[in-house]
Design an enzyme around this catalytic site. Structure first.
Site, PDB file in Angstrom:
ATOM      1  N   SER A 139      26.709  44.450  45.443  1.00 56.24           N
ATOM      2  CA  SER A 139      26.799  45.072  46.516  1.00 56.24           C
ATOM      3  C   SER A 139      25.631  45.983  47.110  1.00 56.24           C
ATOM      4  O   SER A 139      24.942  46.193  46.206  1.00 56.24           O
ATOM      5  CB  SER A 139      27.984  45.838  46.569  1.00 56.24           C
ATOM      6  OG  SER A 139      28.239  46.474  47.766  1.00 56.24           O
ATOM      7  N   TYR A 152      33.180  51.858  41.718  1.00 57.33           N
ATOM      8  CA  TYR A 152      33.042  50.385  42.553  1.00 57.33           C
ATOM      9  C   TYR A 152      31.350  50.055  42.511  1.00 57.33           C
ATOM     10  O   TYR A 152      30.827  49.209  41.973  1.00 57.33           O
ATOM     11  CB  TYR A 152      33.422  49.756  44.284  1.00 57.33           C
ATOM     12  CG  TYR A 152      33.165  49.158  44.733  1.00 57.33           C
ATOM     13  CD1 TYR A 152      33.654  47.644  44.715  1.00 57.33           C
ATOM     14  CD2 TYR A 152      32.039  48.553  45.500  1.00 57.33           C
ATOM     15  CE1 TYR A 152      33.197  46.432  45.220  1.00 57.33           C
ATOM     16  CE2 TYR A 152      31.021  48.031  46.238  1.00 57.33           C
ATOM     17  CZ  TYR A 152      31.772  46.439  46.380  1.00 57.33           C
ATOM     18  OH  TYR A 152      31.968  46.179  47.063  1.00 57.33           O
TER      19      TYR A 152
HETATM   20  N1  LIG Z   1      33.491  42.684  52.221  1.00 58.13           N
HETATM   21  C1  LIG Z   1      32.174  43.300  51.960  1.00 58.13           C
HETATM   22  O1  LIG Z   1      32.372  44.007  52.872  1.00 58.13           O
HETATM   23  C2  LIG Z   1      31.057  43.377  50.486  1.00 58.13           C
HETATM   24  C3  LIG Z   1      30.120  43.593  50.647  1.00 58.13           C
HETATM   25  C4  LIG Z   1      29.442  43.649  49.348  1.00 58.13           C
HETATM   26  C5  LIG Z   1      30.210  42.916  48.405  1.00 58.13           C
HETATM   27  N2  LIG Z   1      31.027  42.371  48.554  1.00 58.13           N
HETATM   28  C6  LIG Z   1      31.489  41.777  46.803  1.00 58.13           C
HETATM   29  O2  LIG Z   1      32.208  39.962  47.295  1.00 58.13           O
HETATM   30  C7  LIG Z   1      32.743  39.817  46.554  1.00 58.13           C
HETATM   31  C8  LIG Z   1      34.270  38.891  47.322  1.00 58.13           C
HETATM   32  O3  LIG Z   1      34.303  39.923  48.400  1.00 58.13           O
HETATM   33  P1  LIG Z   1      35.859  39.474  49.685  1.00 58.13           P
HETATM   34  O4  LIG Z   1      34.971  40.800  50.680  1.00 58.13           O
HETATM   35  O5  LIG Z   1      35.481  38.223  49.785  1.00 58.13           O
HETATM   36  O6  LIG Z   1      36.857  40.598  49.288  1.00 58.13           O
HETATM   37  P2  LIG Z   1      37.981  39.103  49.200  1.00 58.13           P
HETATM   38  O7  LIG Z   1      39.465  40.369  48.940  1.00 58.13           O
HETATM   39  O8  LIG Z   1      38.670  38.700  50.180  1.00 58.13           O
HETATM   40  O9  LIG Z   1      38.246  38.672  47.600  1.00 58.13           O
HETATM   41  C9  LIG Z   1      37.963  38.724  46.339  1.00 58.13           C
HETATM   42  C10 LIG Z   1      38.834  37.808  45.798  1.00 58.13           C
HETATM   43  O10 LIG Z   1      38.845  38.324  44.300  1.00 58.13           O
HETATM   44  C11 LIG Z   1      40.177  38.109  43.777  1.00 58.13           C
HETATM   45  N3  LIG Z   1      40.495  38.930  42.424  1.00 58.13           N
HETATM   46  C12 LIG Z   1      40.961  40.446  43.037  1.00 58.13           C
HETATM   47  N4  LIG Z   1      41.448  40.390  41.261  1.00 58.13           N
HETATM   48  C13 LIG Z   1      41.030  39.336  40.510  1.00 58.13           C
HETATM   49  C14 LIG Z   1      41.359  39.233  38.880  1.00 58.13           C
HETATM   50  N5  LIG Z   1      42.496  39.767  38.692  1.00 58.13           N
HETATM   51  N6  LIG Z   1      41.664  37.993  38.955  1.00 58.13           N
HETATM   52  C15 LIG Z   1      41.212  36.997  39.790  1.00 58.13           C
HETATM   53  N7  LIG Z   1      41.054  37.089  40.889  1.00 58.13           N
HETATM   54  C16 LIG Z   1      40.480  38.034  41.352  1.00 58.13           C
HETATM   55  C17 LIG Z   1      41.004  37.991  44.547  1.00 58.13           C
HETATM   56  O11 LIG Z   1      42.338  36.986  44.716  1.00 58.13           O
HETATM   57  C18 LIG Z   1      40.668  37.702  46.458  1.00 58.13           C
HETATM   58  O12 LIG Z   1      40.612  36.224  46.794  1.00 58.13           O
HETATM   59  C19 LIG Z   1      33.514  41.218  46.029  1.00 58.13           C
HETATM   60  O13 LIG Z   1      32.733  40.975  44.697  1.00 58.13           O
HETATM   61  C20 LIG Z   1      32.663  42.133  46.272  1.00 58.13           C
HETATM   62  O14 LIG Z   1      32.337  43.096  46.069  1.00 58.13           O
HETATM   63  C21 LIG Z   1      32.130  42.294  49.638  1.00 58.13           C
END
Ligand SMILES: NC(=O)c1ccc[n+]([C@@H]2O[C@H](COP(=O)([O-])OP(=O)(O)OC[C@H]3O[C@@H](n4cnc5c(N)ncnc54)[C@H](O)[C@@H]3O)[C@@H](O)[C@H]2O)c1
Length: 248
Positions: A139, A152
């Site tokens: 991120s 985070y």
């Molecule tokens: N959304 C953003 O703006 C953004 C920005 C930068 C980085 N990210 C990163 O992208 C990745 C995906 O994020 P997203 O936005 O799709 O979020 P999201 O919440 O939609 O997806 C996260 C997924 O992780 C799974 N998860 C959480 N805890 C878990 C566990 N203990 N065991 C197994 N699975 C688990 C959830 O069930 C979910 O399907 C993450 O690593 C996040 O940090 C997101």
């Protein structure tokens, strides 16, 4: 999806593939002709995925044995693993003195411990077969000191370093490791926060040179490229996908 990427028939595992970015990635890999397995927390989230997903394993990936077992199961059922994507993550925005010890442990174990154990298990088979691609979700918070992101940000900075070591140790075995670092996206992870603080959206957009939030496909396509045979000489890199957020 361009055939020149060469993803057709590749065996891909997306950890966190039932999430917002993860499910978009799963669709992208399927469209590219890959064979896709997904591991995520709940059976109900996994059930909602495209019917072409061949293997689904529900597991709490924050727990080391479950994380290793899930990757091993998917690898066995797909008959091997060419690509592993770690797309698991949670956030909880507070100033650092407001996190309890349990809050810290939870964010570290979901974001970082899961990354270590799943990727390590994936690497074992890739090293033996002499090729593989590992992609982590970092991120912009892994680089910049944004407020209210203490644990985070710590996990994302640590994922960058874990990725570099995996890349170094495995380059000679044909295995690459890279990370993508999205900026502000409109996903489940951010939606609740932005709906609770509507004034924040405008303030955040003002910080992005491109003047807007990122779209899912703008993350999916670079991940498909990094996962493909075309990216064979790219390893140990963090690719910022942020509309220029980290250049200002
Ligand atoms: N959304 C953003 O703006 C953004 C920005 C930068 C980085 N990210 C990163 O992208 C990745 C995906 O994020 P997203 O936005 O799709 O979020 P999201 O919440 O939609 O997806 C996260 C997924 O992780 C799974 N998860 C959480 N805890 C878990 C566990 N203990 N065991 C197994 N699975 C688990 C959830 O069930 C979910 O399907 C993450 O690593 C996040 O940090 C997101």
């Amino acid at each position: 999806m361009p055939e020149w990427l060469g993803l057709a028939g590749q065996r891909v595992l997306v950890a966190g593939g039932a999430g917002t970015l993860g499910a978009a990635l799963v669709d992208g890999f399927l469209a590219a002709g890959a064979e896709v397995g997904v591991t995520d927390l709940s059976d109900s989230a996994l059930a909602a995925l495209d019917s072409r997903v061949s293997v689904r394993v529900a597991a709490d990936l924050s727990q080391a044995p479950a994380a290793r077992q899930a990757v091993g199961d998917v690898r066995e059922r797909l008959g091997g693993l060419d690509v592993f994507v770690h797309c698991v993550g949670i956030n909880d925005r507070r100033s650092i003195e407001q996190y309890s010890a349990d809050d810290w442990d939870r964010i570290i174990s979901v974001n970082l411990t899961s990354a270590f154990h799943t990727a390590t298990e994936a690497v074992v088979g890739m090293k033996a077969q002499g090729h593989g691609r590992i992609i982590f979700f970092s991120s912009v918070a892994g680089r910049s000191g944004h407020k209210l992101h203490g644990p985070y940000a710590a996990t994302k900075g640590a994922i960058n370093q874990l990725m570099r070591v995996i890349a170094h140790e495995n380059a000679e075995h044909g295995v690459t490791a890279n990370a993508v670092a999205p900026g502000y996206m409109d996903t489940t992870l951010t939606r609740q926060y932005l709906s609770d603080h509507p004034e924040k959206r405008e303030a955040l957009v003002a910080l992005i040179p491109a003047g807007r939030f990122g779209q899912l496909e703008e993350v999916v396509d670079p991940v498909l490229f990094l996962s493909s045979p075309r990216a064979s000489f790219i390893t140990g890199q963090v690719l910022y996908i942020d509309g220029g957020r980290t250049i200002v």
